[in-house]
Design an enzyme around this catalytic site. Structure first.
Site, short mmCIF file in Angstrom:
data_model
loop_
_atom_site.label_atom_id
_atom_site.label_comp_id
_atom_site.label_asym_id
_atom_site.label_seq_id
_atom_site.Cartn_x
_atom_site.Cartn_y
_atom_site.Cartn_z
N CYS A 1 -1.09 0.78 7.28
CA CYS A 1 -2.54 0.41 7.52
C CYS A 1 -2.86 -0.68 6.77
O CYS A 1 -2.94 -1.87 7.43
CB CYS A 1 -3.34 1.82 7.24
N ARG A 2 -3.22 -0.40 5.68
CA ARG A 2 -3.78 -1.66 4.62
C ARG A 2 -2.86 -2.81 4.43
O ARG A 2 -3.29 -3.78 4.65
CB ARG A 2 -4.31 -1.12 3.27
N SER A 3 -1.76 -2.61 4.05
CA SER A 3 -1.06 -3.97 3.74
C SER A 3 -0.22 -4.61 5.00
O SER A 3 -0.53 -5.82 4.92
CB SER A 3 0.23 -3.63 2.73
N ASN B 1 2.36 1.40 4.16
CA ASN B 1 2.67 0.06 4.99
C ASN B 1 2.53 0.17 6.34
O ASN B 1 3.21 -0.44 7.24
CB ASN B 1 4.12 -0.27 4.40
N ASP C 1 -8.23 4.15 1.49
CA ASP C 1 -6.88 4.36 2.43
C ASP C 1 -7.72 4.81 4.02
O ASP C 1 -8.16 5.81 3.98
CB ASP C 1 -6.08 5.16 2.13
N CYS D 1 0.92 -1.09 0.03
CA CYS D 1 0.19 -0.03 -0.03
C CYS D 1 0.84 1.44 -0.07
O CYS D 1 1.89 1.06 -0.28
CB CYS D 1 -1.23 0.05 1.04
#
Ligand code: 4NP
Length: 161
Positions: A16-18, A14, A126, A11
């Site tokens: 939050c999402r990934s 690196n 995001d 993401c």
């Protein structure tokens, strides 16, 4: 180790999402008893958060959902990662553009978006901007379920045959 399926979730930051995808997918394969078949990591496309741990909102959500995670330091994807990983999986279109800017053309068809593996391909927003970690979590679960199903049907099954 050579036969492992190597997956890099990517993401923008690196934090939050990934990393959420990394730990959610690790938990899924652990629960299935197939974790030895995988190397699962995550990385950013930007330098913005390099060295930083997971965002507290992402941590809170993982704790709430009983997903184990470890302390970590955000890293940025490198051009060498393209050769090493089998799957490089971004969260949104901007991630895909930025990944290709860093690693070059996707000659081996390794780059995709997480929700391309779902029945409803779309971007994962995001949560750094939306603040909606519940929506992010649900989207990532949907994508990881689709990814696992894809791998079980295509790669793992083929290897056993
Ligand atoms: P992520 O969220 O890409 O899901 O980790 C972000 C975290 C930090 C920033 C952007 C997105 N940032 O610009 O610092």
């Amino acid at each position: 180790m050579d036969k492992c399926i190597k997956i890099l979730f990517v993401c923008l930051g690196n934090i939050c999402r990934s990393p959420m995808a990394e730990f959610i997918f690790k938990n899924m394969v652990n629960n299935k008893g197939i974790s030895n078949n995988f190397i699962i990591k995550s990385a950013a496309t930007s330098y913005e958060e390099v060295g930083n741990d997971i965002h507290y909102g992402a941590k809170e959500k993982l704790i709430q959902k009983n997903i184990p995670f470890t302390q970590r330091k955000a890293i940025r994807i490198t051009p060498e990662d393209y050769k090493y990983y089998d799957f490089i999986i971004g969260m949104d279109e901007a991630n895909i553009r930025n990944i290709k800017r860093i690693v070059g053309e996707d000659v081996n068809n390794k780059i995709s978006k997480l929700l391309d593996f779902s029945n409803n391909p779309r971007d994962i927003d995001d949560p750094w901007y939306t603040g909606n970690f519940e929506l992010t979590y649900n989207d990532i679960i949907e994508g990881c379920n689709g990814l696992l199903k894809y791998l079980e049907e295509s790669i793992i099954v083929k290897n056993i045959d």
